[in-house]
Structure formats: structure tokens, C-alpha cells
Design a protein around this motif. Sequence first.
Motif, PDB file in Angstrom:
ATOM      1  N   VAL A  75       0.854  -1.179   0.000  1.00 26.56           N
ATOM      2  CA  VAL A  75       0.000   0.000   0.000  1.00 26.56           C
ATOM      3  C   VAL A  75       0.897   1.238   0.000  1.00 26.56           C
ATOM      4  O   VAL A  75       1.785   1.365   0.838  1.00 26.56           O
ATOM      5  CB  VAL A  75      -0.925   0.011   1.241  1.00 26.56           C
ATOM      6  CG1 VAL A  75      -1.800   1.250   1.255  1.00 26.56           C
ATOM      7  CG2 VAL A  75      -1.757  -1.258   1.306  1.00 26.56           C
ATOM      8  N   THR A  76       0.656   2.121  -0.946  1.00 24.99           N
ATOM      9  CA  THR A  76       1.416   3.360  -1.049  1.00 24.99           C
ATOM     10  C   THR A  76       0.438   4.525  -1.082  1.00 24.99           C
ATOM     11  O   THR A  76      -0.476   4.539  -1.890  1.00 24.99           O
ATOM     12  CB  THR A  76       2.258   3.377  -2.341  1.00 24.99           C
ATOM     13  OG1 THR A  76       3.102   2.224  -2.354  1.00 24.99           O
ATOM     14  CG2 THR A  76       3.113   4.627  -2.421  1.00 24.99           C
ATOM     15  N   ALA A  77       0.635   5.471  -0.179  1.00 23.88           N
ATOM     16  CA  ALA A  77      -0.207   6.677  -0.188  1.00 23.88           C
ATOM     17  C   ALA A  77       0.285   7.600  -1.287  1.00 23.88           C
ATOM     18  O   ALA A  77       1.486   7.802  -1.455  1.00 23.88           O
ATOM     19  CB  ALA A  77      -0.142   7.379   1.159  1.00 23.88           C
ATOM     20  N   ILE A  78      -0.630   8.146  -2.060  1.00 22.74           N
ATOM     21  CA  ILE A  78      -0.300   9.092  -3.118  1.00 22.74           C
ATOM     22  C   ILE A  78      -0.425  10.493  -2.532  1.00 22.74           C
ATOM     23  O   ILE A  78      -1.491  10.878  -2.047  1.00 22.74           O
ATOM     24  CB  ILE A  78      -1.260   8.935  -4.326  1.00 22.74           C
ATOM     25  CG1 ILE A  78      -1.297   7.481  -4.817  1.00 22.74           C
ATOM     26  CG2 ILE A  78      -0.869   9.897  -5.441  1.00 22.74           C
ATOM     27  CD1 ILE A  78       0.008   6.944  -5.318  1.00 22.74           C
ATOM     28  N   ASP A  79       0.652  11.242  -2.551  1.00 22.64           N
ATOM     29  CA  ASP A  79       0.663  12.590  -1.986  1.00 22.64           C
ATOM     30  C   ASP A  79      -0.021  13.551  -2.952  1.00 22.64           C
ATOM     31  O   ASP A  79       0.495  13.801  -4.045  1.00 22.64           O
ATOM     32  CB  ASP A  79       2.103  13.032  -1.739  1.00 22.64           C
ATOM     33  CG  ASP A  79       2.213  14.380  -1.048  1.00 22.64           C
ATOM     34  OD1 ASP A  79       1.182  15.080  -0.900  1.00 22.64           O
ATOM     35  OD2 ASP A  79       3.324  14.736  -0.657  1.00 22.64           O
ATOM     36  N   PRO A  80      -1.188  14.106  -2.592  1.00 20.65           N
ATOM     37  CA  PRO A  80      -1.886  15.000  -3.512  1.00 20.65           C
ATOM     38  C   PRO A  80      -1.116  16.281  -3.805  1.00 20.65           C
ATOM     39  O   PRO A  80      -1.275  16.876  -4.852  1.00 20.65           O
ATOM     40  CB  PRO A  80      -3.205  15.306  -2.788  1.00 20.65           C
ATOM     41  CG  PRO A  80      -2.942  15.023  -1.356  1.00 20.65           C
ATOM     42  CD  PRO A  80      -1.890  13.950  -1.324  1.00 20.65           C
ATOM     43  N   ARG A  81      -0.225  16.698  -2.905  1.00 21.36           N
ATOM     44  CA  ARG A  81       0.578  17.904  -3.155  1.00 21.36           C
ATOM     45  C   ARG A  81       1.548  17.673  -4.305  1.00 21.36           C
ATOM     46  O   ARG A  81       1.761  18.549  -5.119  1.00 21.36           O
ATOM     47  CB  ARG A  81       1.333  18.320  -1.893  1.00 21.36           C
ATOM     48  CG  ARG A  81       0.404  18.767  -0.779  1.00 21.36           C
ATOM     49  CD  ARG A  81       1.148  18.930   0.496  1.00 21.36           C
ATOM     50  NE  ARG A  81       1.659  17.599   0.854  1.00 21.36           N
ATOM     51  CZ  ARG A  81       2.446  17.359   1.881  1.00 21.36           C
ATOM     52  NH1 ARG A  81       2.848  18.336   2.640  1.00 21.36           N
ATOM     53  NH2 ARG A  81       2.852  16.140   2.158  1.00 21.36           N
ATOM     54  N   ALA A  82       2.135  16.461  -4.372  1.00 15.72           N
ATOM     55  CA  ALA A  82       3.055  16.155  -5.470  1.00 15.72           C
ATOM     56  C   ALA A  82       2.306  16.131  -6.793  1.00 15.72           C
ATOM     57  O   ALA A  82       2.784  16.645  -7.797  1.00 15.72           O
ATOM     58  CB  ALA A  82       3.744  14.818  -5.225  1.00 15.72           C
ATOM     59  N   ALA A  83       1.115  15.543  -6.781  1.00 17.39           N
ATOM     60  CA  ALA A  83       0.305  15.505  -8.002  1.00 17.39           C
ATOM     61  C   ALA A  83      -0.102  16.918  -8.419  1.00 17.39           C
ATOM     62  O   ALA A  83      -0.068  17.262  -9.596  1.00 17.39           O
ATOM     63  CB  ALA A  83      -0.922  14.636  -7.794  1.00 17.39           C
ATOM     64  N   ALA A  84      -0.470  17.737  -7.442  1.00 14.81           N
ATOM     65  CA  ALA A  84      -0.875  19.114  -7.747  1.00 14.81           C
ATOM     66  C   ALA A  84       0.298  19.915  -8.283  1.00 14.81           C
ATOM     67  O   ALA A  84       0.160  20.705  -9.209  1.00 14.81           O
ATOM     68  CB  ALA A  84      -1.451  19.789  -6.509  1.00 14.81           C
ATOM     69  N   ALA A  85       1.491  19.697  -7.722  1.00 17.61           N
ATOM     70  CA  ALA A  85       2.676  20.411  -8.205  1.00 17.61           C
ATOM     71  C   ALA A  85       2.947  20.046  -9.653  1.00 17.61           C
ATOM     72  O   ALA A  85       3.253  20.902 -10.478  1.00 17.61           O
ATOM     73  CB  ALA A  85       3.893  20.086  -7.342  1.00 17.61           C
TER      74      ALA A  85
END
Length: 163
Positions: A75-85
Motif C-alpha cells: 500500500v502506497t499513499a499518493i501525496d496529492p501535493r506532489a500531483a498538484a505540483a
Amino acid sequence: MRYTFKIGEELVKVAPRSLADELILAIGEQDCRVVFDHGREGRCTLTLDGRSYESWVARDGDDIYLKMAGHYFKVTAIDPRAAAAGASAGAGAISAPMPGVVVEVLVAEGDIVVEGDKLLTIESMKLQSTVRAACDGVVGRIHVSEGSEFNKDDVLVEIESDD
């Protein structure tokens, strides 16, 4: 708030809601009640909708490994800040959230990646973090190498989207 986790190769959106000592996870259209009783050495009891499972949990950086009911899950959490950047820099462009230095490049140009895959390890303000793919696609261009310094908003990697 909704979170995105990568479980195996599947992206799962989860919306947690707390109830006293339980957690209700809205996974897709289904609500699951979760009670997590953590023991020694990664052993735990995980209760989903009233059914208990003896489980084991281990963490390795950003990844969590779970053994439950004879099955193994990464299980890996996807960081929404990285996606938004990445999204703010243009389709498939992953930009630096702050100045820093590249510790490790984990992909090569031409590699196929899916949203959430690890691309780089960077260090900013003495803290290491992982830069992840913001979309599915092919690594088009890598603008940095190990040891190179970058500024805030510099494009680090470009992903050519499948869309």
C-alpha cells in the motif's frame, strides 16, 4: 477529505470518517468499519465490517506492507501535493516544491510509469522525500541527475501522458 492509495497496481480512493475507536472508510461506494489493534513486532488485529483478521504490518519508507488472510498487499499513499505540483507545471511536468538537491534518480527516460510511481528522491531542508508520477505515461525527459541542485518550481521530470 479523500486520499488515494496504490494497492498493488490498483488506485483506490478512500475517504476516512472517525467514530470513537473505529474508523469508517468509504472505499468507492462501500463503507467499511475498521478497528486496528496494533500489537508487537508488526502484528495486529484488523477488523473489517465486524470480521477480524490476524495481520502483520511493516513499513518501508513511503510503502506499507500488509499481510492479511493469507494475502500480501503493498500500500502506497499518493501525496496529492506532489500531483498538484506536477499538474500546475503543465501536463506531465513534475516541478520542485522547494529548493533542494537530488539524492537518487529512480527512473530513466523511456520508462513506463503509473500514477504514484517513485521517480526521484530529493532532499530539501535536510529532509528526504519522494517525487512521484502525477499521471500514467512514459518518462519523457529527466532534467536533473544525482547530486544536482534545483530551485523551487524547477521542472524535474516530464511525463508524456497516455491521455
